[in-house]
Structures are given as C-alpha cells and as structure tokens.
Design a protein around this motif. Structure first.
Motif, PDB file in Angstrom:
ATOM      1  N   LEU B 426       0.824  -1.283   0.095  1.00 20.33           N
ATOM      2  CA  LEU B 426      -0.117  -0.050   0.013  1.00 20.33           C
ATOM      3  C   LEU B 426       0.848   1.442  -0.125  1.00 20.33           C
ATOM      4  O   LEU B 426       0.645   2.269  -0.455  1.00 20.33           O
ATOM      5  CB  LEU B 426      -0.875  -0.104   1.180  1.00 20.33           C
ATOM      6  CG  LEU B 426      -2.101  -0.904   0.978  1.00 20.33           C
ATOM      7  CD1 LEU B 426      -2.843  -1.029   2.335  1.00 20.33           C
ATOM      8  CD2 LEU B 426      -3.175  -0.165  -0.067  1.00 20.33           C
ATOM      9  N   VAL B 427       1.972   1.139   0.782  1.00 19.65           N
ATOM     10  CA  VAL B 427       2.624   2.395   0.802  1.00 19.65           C
ATOM     11  C   VAL B 427       3.380   2.537  -0.595  1.00 19.65           C
ATOM     12  O   VAL B 427       3.528   3.748  -1.011  1.00 19.65           O
ATOM     13  CB  VAL B 427       3.927   2.167   1.970  1.00 19.65           C
ATOM     14  CG1 VAL B 427       4.920   3.079   1.708  1.00 19.65           C
ATOM     15  CG2 VAL B 427       3.170   2.241   3.296  1.00 19.65           C
ATOM     16  N   GLY B 430       0.884   4.035  -2.630  1.00 18.96           N
ATOM     17  CA  GLY B 430       0.804   5.504  -2.426  1.00 18.96           C
ATOM     18  C   GLY B 430       1.850   6.194  -2.991  1.00 18.96           C
ATOM     19  O   GLY B 430       1.600   7.254  -3.296  1.00 18.96           O
ATOM     20  N   LYS B 431       3.045   5.729  -2.849  1.00 20.92           N
ATOM     21  CA  LYS B 431       4.019   6.519  -3.431  1.00 20.92           C
ATOM     22  C   LYS B 431       3.768   6.890  -4.936  1.00 20.92           C
ATOM     23  O   LYS B 431       4.007   7.990  -5.479  1.00 20.92           O
ATOM     24  CB  LYS B 431       5.367   6.046  -3.405  1.00 20.92           C
ATOM     25  CG  LYS B 431       6.000   6.013  -2.027  1.00 20.92           C
ATOM     26  CD  LYS B 431       7.473   5.682  -1.898  1.00 20.92           C
ATOM     27  CE  LYS B 431       7.938   5.546  -0.521  1.00 20.92           C
ATOM     28  NZ  LYS B 431       8.792   4.430  -0.153  1.00 20.92           N
ATOM     29  N   GLU B 434       1.353   9.232  -5.283  1.00 27.52           N
ATOM     30  CA  GLU B 434       1.806  10.502  -5.240  1.00 27.52           C
ATOM     31  C   GLU B 434       2.399  11.097  -6.266  1.00 27.52           C
ATOM     32  O   GLU B 434       2.155  12.466  -6.610  1.00 27.52           O
ATOM     33  CB  GLU B 434       2.806  10.668  -4.025  1.00 27.52           C
ATOM     34  CG  GLU B 434       2.945  11.778  -3.178  1.00 27.52           C
ATOM     35  CD  GLU B 434       1.637  12.674  -2.676  1.00 27.52           C
ATOM     36  OE1 GLU B 434       0.637  11.740  -2.458  1.00 27.52           O
ATOM     37  OE2 GLU B 434       1.613  13.678  -2.477  1.00 27.52           O
TER      38      GLU B 434
END
Lengths: 354, 639
Positions: B426-427, B430-431, B434
């Motif tokens: 997920l991170v 997310g990046k 972003e």
C-alpha cells in the motif's frame, strides 16, 4: 474491536487563491461522506463571515460514523507550496475525541514536514495494524492508552448541570426516556463539550451513538437525523429543526430549557423526579465532587429507579423481568408517575403488552 | 463713399427718417433733412434730448437750434470741429463725418442672440408647446388601462334592514359597516359579484329543494347550478326602459312572492316603507346529516313563531319576528304538539351525544396504549438491529479465526507477514499515486489561477465596453441636440430680415484692408526709392565736393606758378558754383511743386465748402436776423 475502528483518512487543502481541494484519501470515501466531511471542515466556510475563524478540532457523527477534523495553518518553512491551510479528517466508528485529536495532530505534523501523504499512509497503516505509531516528537502513540471510558467522562457533566440548575431534571428525564433533544449554543467548541457530556446522564447504557454533537442546517444531515427515533442534536444556529422534530429545546447560552407542546405529557414531573433533581443539584454544587463521582452519583439514582421499576414486574419463563402495563396501573400511583414509569419501561425494553 | 452713404442712409431709415428713402448720397440732403436726422439720432442716443426735429423757419431760431445741436454732439463726444455752421451751411464732408459718428453711437440692435440660459429655456418651451399642440387631448381617465385587478373576494355582510323606518337600525346594521368599508377597494367588485352570484343561486327555485312552507331551503348546491347554460338562470331579454322594480322582477323570475332574493327584499325595504313582509328568510346553511336536518327544520319552523331561545344565538335578523304575519295565528295548535315532540327528540340526542363522548374517550386511551407499544417496538428494533450488526461482524471474525485456529502460531506469523506485506504494498502504491497526484494538483492550481486572471481581464474589458457605450450614448445625444439646434437656428436665420447686409460690409472692409495693405507696400517701395535717390544724391554731392577740393588743391598749387592753371582754376571754381546753383534751383523747383500740390488740394476742399454760397447765405441770414431783431424791438417798443 478497537483496531478496526479507523475507517478512513483524508486531507483537505486551501491554497493561496482561496481554492479548496480534497487532495488525498485513503482508502476511499463516498461522495456523500466527502460532502459531509467538507461541510464540517471549517476551511469550507466563508472567511468573511464570523465562522471563518479556524476551529482547530471538531468532531461529529453521521450515519454511525464519527468524523474528526483537525485544521491548521501552514507555518513557514514548509514543504507544502502554495497551501495556506489544511485539514486532516479521520473517520472512525467509535467515539473518542482525545484519541483522534492526538492522532490527527501527529499526522498533520508529518504532512506539514514532508508534504507527502505517503508518510501519513504509513502511520495510518501502522495504527490500523499494530495499534501504535511513531509521533514526530519522539513519542509513541498507543491506541490502547485511550480508553472509551475516559472519553465518556472527559466532558464535564457537572458544569452542564450547574448551567441549568434545577431544570436539568428535564434533561435527565429526556435522555432516560429516549427522547429527541435539541441543544443550541452559538460557539462550536462549547456546544461540542456540552453535547458530549449529556449521554452520561444515562450511564448504564454507555451509549454515545445517540449524540450528534454538531448538526448544520443541511439537507444531507437533517434527512439522516430525522429518520432516527431519538437523538441529542447540537447546533450553532437556531431553527435548524422544526418544533415538531424535537421534544426538548435546550438553549445552552441562556441556560433555558423549553419543552415542546407535544412532549409535555411525557415530561411532566412527579415525586420521583424531585428526588433525583435534588440529588443532582446537590452534587453539582458541591465543589469537592469530581466529574466521575458526579456521574456515578447520578447513575446510582438511575439504578434505584430501574430497580423500583423492575420490582413492579414479574419474572417470566426466560428469567427476564417483564413488566406489563397492568402491573403499573395496579399500583395506583399518581398518573404522572404512571406515565413516566411506563415510558421508562419502554425505553429499557422491559415493557410487554399482552 | 457711396457705400458709406448707403450705410448712413440705411441707418437713418431705420430710425425713422422717411425723407431718406430713395436718396443715394449725402449731397442730396438739404439742411432740413440734416437737422432732422441729427436730432432723431441724438434723441435715440440720449433720450433726454428734447428737440423737435423740424427746422424752424426763423433765422435766430435756426441759429439757436444749430448751436444746441452742435453742443450736444460735442457733449456726446464728437471730436471734430463742429458749430452751428455745420448744420446751417452744411458741407458734405463734415455732414458725412457727423453722421458717421452719430450712427456709430446709436445703440446697437441686438443682432446676435447669445446662447444665454433664458434663451435656451424659451426655445425649449416653444418646442414642447409645439409638440403638445400636435397631439390630441384626452381626459385623464381615458389614459391607457392599468393592469387588471386580481379577482380576490372576501365575505361581505349585508345586514337586513329593520322593517319600516330607516332611522331605527336593527342590530345588524349597527354591527356591519357599509360594504365599501368592509373590504379593500380592489376587492369590492369581485366580492360583490360573488355575493350576488351566491344569493342568486340560493334564490333560484330550480336549484334548491323547497320545503313545504317555502321559506327555508336546504339547498343541494350541485355543480350544474353553476352552469349558466341552465336557462332559468339566464333572464329573458330585459327591455331597456324598464324601471328598477321591473328589472329585479325579471331577474329573480317568479321568486317574487315566496322566495324573495335578498336584494329584492332589501330594495323593497329601502324604497317602500309600507309593505308587509310576510316571511323572513334565513341565510343558507350547508347540508347537515339527514336526521339533524330534519330536526333543525322543525326547530326553525317552531322558532319562527316563538321568540328566539337561548340556544339559537346566531345573528338572527329576525328580531322583528314578533310582528308575525297572519299565517302564524293559524298554526298555533300545531306548534304545541310539535314542541313536545321536539323535547323528546332533544333528550334522545343528548343521550346519543354522551354515548359518543364516552366512546371517544375509550378510543383515546386505546390510542395511547398503541402509541406506547409502537414506541417500545421501535426502540426494540433499533437495539436489535445494532446488536445484530455487531454479532454478524463478530461471527464472521470468529469463523475466520476458527479456520486458522489449528496452526495457530504459524498462521499468526503468516497473518502478520501478510499484513506487513500488504501495508508495504500500500505504501508503495501510495508513493506511485503521489507521483501522479502532485503534478495534477499543481496543474489544477495553475489552471484555477489562470481562470481567475482571465475572469478578471474579462471583467475589466466588460467595464471598458460599458464605459464606451455610455460615452457613445452621450455623444449621440449631444449630436442629436446639436442637430436640433442647427435646425432651429437655421429657421430663425431665415426669418431674420436681411438688411443692407453685413456681408457687403465685411466684403468691403476686407477689400479696403487689402487695398490699404497694397498701398502701404507701394508707399514703402516709394519711400525706399526716394531714400535711395537721396542717398545717391548725397553721395554724388559729396563726391563732387571732394573732387572739387581735390582738384582745387592740385590746381591751386599749380596756379601760383602757371597762368594756364590759374585759368583752369578759375574755370573750375565757376563750374563748381554753377553746378551748385543748378542743384539749388532743382531743389527749389521740387519744393515749389510740392507746395503747388498742397495748394491744389486745399483749393478742392475750399471749393467743396461752397464758401461763396455759404457766405451769401450767411449774409442773407445776417440780414434776416437783423430784420427780425428790429421787428422784435419794434414790437417791444409798441408794448
């Protein structure tokens, strides 16, 4: 389960052109929820009116979910370019303003420094999965250290009772009998404090989902509220609900309580009430009594009442106490007391009809 | 000169010297004319100057007149040489000068209409008046209609007048005001229409069922009643010359005798005081359930003939019911029977009412119970729902854990790893997101900014356009005004009389100026020539003198020794002297020529003065004056 109480997180930004934007969400929010959250975020208010002041932390309920909004202004130096203010919004299932306040502050610090929502995502996931997260200032945020009990007793019920004096017996009755209460105060922070204290009058239920601390004059919210059978609604503007929609009108600014005509019957006072009222006022005026003790004292009285009520009933086959209207009528009590006891029995789900 | 004379003659004509008509030059003016004209001018210039403009015949009088005129002219400011002789023995030139001076002094006619405010106002007034005269006049109430009045009605109450006198008012009349005071002005007509309609329907026999005695109707007002297609509603053609009585009769049809409409009723009362009213009419009551209606009928019947009871305190216009008609006497026995019947039925009714009331209370109680049970059920459902939800969640969770329970430790580790892995993923996602998001957000912000800027520009331009438009409007209005002004001024210009035009004057003046200019140039040239000549002359003279002196020296030196040079010297000297004499004579001739020219000019002037003639005149006059004097002395002596 506390771990899964967090539902979503979102960021709203206001840039230098006064344009408002919902910049980031995880995992996702429906348009309905987003609309509601935006309305509660003070950035969406008109700066020119009085309401344009930033209220740092607000919370409110919508459709069984609690929205916690933390707003702050970006301070130089910041990695966030062309952003003047931003809000972090957390959606959760439980009522715990303190916990969420701390969490939002931590997240906002991260965001301000890094301008990267991924950092927030990391912390959020950590909280969801492990229940802890790192705070920016070398602390650790533990979900477990915020109990809901504490949240329930944080707001000072004693002060509320002191504001209204002997009239607070009406409040007590209304909450006990699960009626519709409308609280008005023009200052948002005070309103939130007052409304969150009120369910403590029915401590034995430990149910904070009846309180909607802040309802604005918007169709979305009012439609949702009107469908409910009973509630404690707070508003900062008068005339949000029509007099048909509530049984008790509490003006926290003036310290007055008005009963709607159609609810006068249910809220007539009797001997029982006088008893409780006296005790309440006594405790409230006593300066040495803490809030917890005060709530405990009232809870005592309530249990007394409930015991009395159940003593009127009889045990049925399943071992539960059942009260039927005849029981109450047969005691030949004052009609006001009769009505009150019947309503109380209904509220406590003890009444059974033949 | 001719133009000047024309001008003078023109102005003299203007001031009223009729003798000047047809004259072309001042030479033609006689002394009398001259005097007349001068006096008239003086009078205009100086209104105080009282002198008759007729030249007196007597010499001394003439002399006096002449001197006085001369003095006045001098007092006004004439700077030339003036005396009685200029008038009595007029020389053309002097006369011309005097007239020129006087004409100039005449107060100017205001030829130029300045654009003062009063003039503008007057012009505007004239314009408006012209416009008004061109349109037709209509009285103020014939102006185009105002918008229609909305049809809003209010109930009107027309009281029943008491029988007989207008003076004794019934209770009604005191209670109800005049109808035009009951409702607002706009609503009066519609309300009246409505009232009339309703009464008409009530009164019409074809719509309602009439009771036996024909005085009370329980009208069953049906929809058809409002259809004017019903023929009975439409009155037959009413002849124009019928009186009010007849019209009412026709309109209400046969209802005159028994079912009188209230209007007829009221009208009768108003205009006739002696008629007996057989029966009173009660206002229409909407239909009641049958058993009550029957009862009421009977009650009403009974009441008509008895004084009103306390139960029936309606605004009963039948205050004069006591003065019942003859038919009341006949039915008195019937009344008593009916009274008894009435009492019995009243008791029954009361019982029924009390029963009903009891039932009502019972139902209320039941309703309360039902409400409470509903409340209870609602509360129950709510709680059950919430517990249900919770339990479902818990069940699901427990199912899953049960599945994993056998290898508890392993599975827990696996779960933890999975959770970590998914959070990592997920991170990462997310990046990635972003990366995509930031430029998009920046783009949005930029576009918003540019949008506001373009909006701002557009607004500015709109403002500018608005300004331009308003200025255009102003300018076009101005041009319109100026055009109007031009038209007006043109018409005025045309209407103004054209005299000895200024154009010719101005033309003449310009010509004169041009010629003078040319003359000046000529004079300058001549002066230069003369100067040149003079210079050359001086130069040559000087040269001559110098050569002479130089020659003189040379020869004088030689002359002492030589005889020839002495002779030469003598010749030289004589040459020099002779030349000098020549030069002098030439100069003198030049001077003399100039003098001759001057003298010639003076001769001309003198000739113009007609000196001889004037002298003769003067002598004659002098002789006359002497004679008159002598006569007057004689007269005096006689006395």
């Amino acid at each position: 389960m506390e771990l899964s109480s967090l539902q979503a997180v979102g960021i709203v930004e206001k840039d230098t052109d006064n344009g408002l934007m919902w910049t980031w969400t995880y995992p996702s929010l429906t348009a309905d929820q987003k609309e509601y959250a935006l309305s509660k975020c003070c950035l969406s208010w008109d700066i020119k009116t009085e309401k344009g002041k930033i209220v740092p932390f607000v919370f409110s309920q919508y459709r069984k979910q609690w929205y916690y909004v933390f707003t702050m202004a970006t301070s130089e130096p910041t990695a966030l370019k062309s952003v003047t203010f931003f809000s972090i919004i957390l959606v959760g299932n439980d009522f715990n303003p303190e916990k969420y306040a701390v969490l939002t502050r931590i997240l906002s610090k991260y965001y301000e420094e890094s301008a990267n929502p991924v950092r927030i995502l990391e912390q959020y996931l950590m909280v969801v999965t492990k229940g802890v997260c790192q705070s920016n200032s070398n602390g650790v945020f533990k979900v477990n250290s915020f109990s809901s009990q504490k949240a329930f007793t944080t707001a000072s019920l004693k002060d509320v009772i002191n504001t209204f004096g002997i009239q607070s017996i009406l409040l007590y009755t209304a909450i006990l009998l699960k009626m519709k209460v409308l609280v008005y105060h023009s200052k948002l922070e005070l309103l939130l404090e007052i409304t969150r204290a009120l369910p403590a009058l029915a401590w034995h239920r430990q149910d904070w989902s009846v309180v909607y601390p802040w309802v604005q004059d918007r169709q979305q919210e009012l439609n949702a509220v009107r469908k409910l059978p009973h509630y404690v609604v707070g508003c900062t503007v008068e005339n949000v609900l029509t007099p048909d929609d509530f049984d008790l009108y509490v003006n926290a600014e003036d310290g007055t309580i008005t009963v709607s005509p159609h609810a006068k019957e249910s809220l007539t006072m009797g001997k029982l009430h006088k008893d409780v009222a006296k005790k309440m006022v006594e405790l409230a005026e006593n300066e040495t009594v803490t809030n917890q003790q005060f709530i405990a004292g009232i809870a005592e009285k309530t249990t007394e009442l409930l015991e009395k009520l159940s003593s009127l009933g009889s045990e049925n086959s399943a071992g539960e106490t059942i009260i039927s209207p005849d029981h109450i009528k047969s005691k030949d009590l004052h009609p006001n007391t009769e009505t009150f006891l019947m309503n109380l029995a209904i509220a406590e789900r003890l009444l059974k009809f033949d | 000169m001719e133009e000047v004379d024309q001008i003078i003659i023109g102005s003299l004509l203007n001031i009223g010297c009729e003798f000047a008509e047809g004259m072309t030059s001042l030479k033609q003016f006689t002394t009398e004319n001259v005097v007349e004209a001068t006096v008239k001018c003086l009078r205009i210039i100086n209104p105080d100057y009282k002198m008759s403009h007729i030249f007196p015949p007597g010499m001394s009088a003439r002399f006096r007149v002449g001197t006085s005129i001369a003095n006045t002219c001098k007092s006004i400011g004439y700077q030339g040489d003036i005396g009685y002789q200029t008038f009595l023995y007029s020389a053309e030139r002097d006369v011309r000068q005097i007239f020129m001076f006087l004409v100039e002094k005449l107060p100017r006619k205001e030829g130029v209409k300045e654009d003062t405010e009063s003039n503008v106002l007057q012009r505007r007034i004239g314009q408006v008046l012209r416009e008004k005269c061109s349109t037709m006049w209509m009285p103020f109430y014939c102006k185009p209609l105002i918008e229609g009045v909305p049809f809003r009605t209010q109930p009107l109450f027309i009281p029943k007048y008491s029988k007989g006198h207008r003076n004794s008012k019934s209770q009604d009349e005191k209670k109800y005001d005049y109808i035009h005071r009951q409702v607002e002005h706009d609503e009066l007509t519609p309300s009246l229409l409505e009232l009339n309609c309703s009464q008409l329907i009530a009164a019409s026999p074809t719509i309602g069922k009439t009771s036996k005695q024909g005085d009370m109707k329980t009208t069953k007002v049906t929809k058809e009643a409002f259809h004017w297609k019903d023929k009975s509603m439409v009155p037959d053609a009413i002849p124009f010359d019928s009186s009010l009585d007849e019209v009412i009769q026709i309109v209400t049809g046969q209802s005159l005798k028994t079912n009188r409409s209230r209007f007829a009723h009221a009208k009768d009362l108003q205009f006739t005081t002696d008629k007996h009213k057989p029966l009173q009419i009660r206002p229409v009551i909407p239909q009641k359930p049958s058993h009550l209606a029957k009862l009421e009928n009977k009650e009403i019947d009974g009441e008509h003939l008895t004084p009103p009871t306390k139960d029936r305190t309606q605004d009963d216009p039948t205050s004069s019911v006591d003065e019942a008609s003859s038919s009341a006497d006949v039915a008195k026995d019937q009344e008593e029977l009916e009274e008894i019947r009435f009492q019995r039925e009243e008791d029954e009714m009361n019982k029924m009412i009390s029963d009903v009331v009891e039932d009502e209370e019972k139902y209320k109680e039941d309703l309360k119970m039902v409400e409470m049970s509903m409340k209870q059920i609602v509360v129950n459902t709510q709680e059950l729902e919430s517990t249900n939800e919770e339990r479902i969640k818990q069940v699901k969770l427990k199912e899953k854990t049960l599945k994993l329970l056998p290898n508890a430790e392993e599975n827990m580790e696996k779960l933890k790893a999975m959770v970590d892995a998914s959070s990592q993923r997920l991170v990462e996602l997310g990046k990635l997101w972003e990366e995509k998001r930031i430029p998009l957000v920046a783009e949005i912000r930029r576009l918003k900014q540019s949008k506001t800027e373009t909006e701002f520009d557009a607004e500015r331009k709109v403002e500018e356009i608005r300004l331009l438009r308003s200025r255009m409007k102003d300018v076009s209005e101005e041009t319109k005004q100026k055009d109007q002004l031009i038209k007006q001024l043109k018409t005025e210009l045309d209407s103004v009389k054209r005299d000895i035009s200024r154009q010719s004057y101005t033309r003449r003046i310009l010509e004169i100026v041009a010629s003078i200019h040319k003359q000046k140039q000529e004079i300058q040239r001549v002066i230069e020539d003369v100067k040149l000549v003079q210079k050359t002359m001086n130069k040559l003279k000087g040269r001559a003198n110098r050569t002479f002196s130089a020659a003189d020296e040379v020869i004088f030196r030689d002359a002492k020794q030589d005889e020839g040079s002495k002779q030469a010297y003598k010749y030289l000297v004589s040459l020099h002297d002779n030349c000098a004499a020549l030069l002098k004579t030439v100069e003198e001739t030049g001077l003399i020529m100039r003098e001759i020219r001057d003298l010639e000019g003076q001769i001309d002037i003198e000739i113009g003065k007609n000196a001889e003639e004037n002298l003769e005149k003067i002598l004659k006059d002098y002789k006359e004056v002497k004679r008159e004097n002598a006569e007057m002395i004689k007269k005096l002596k006689k006395k």
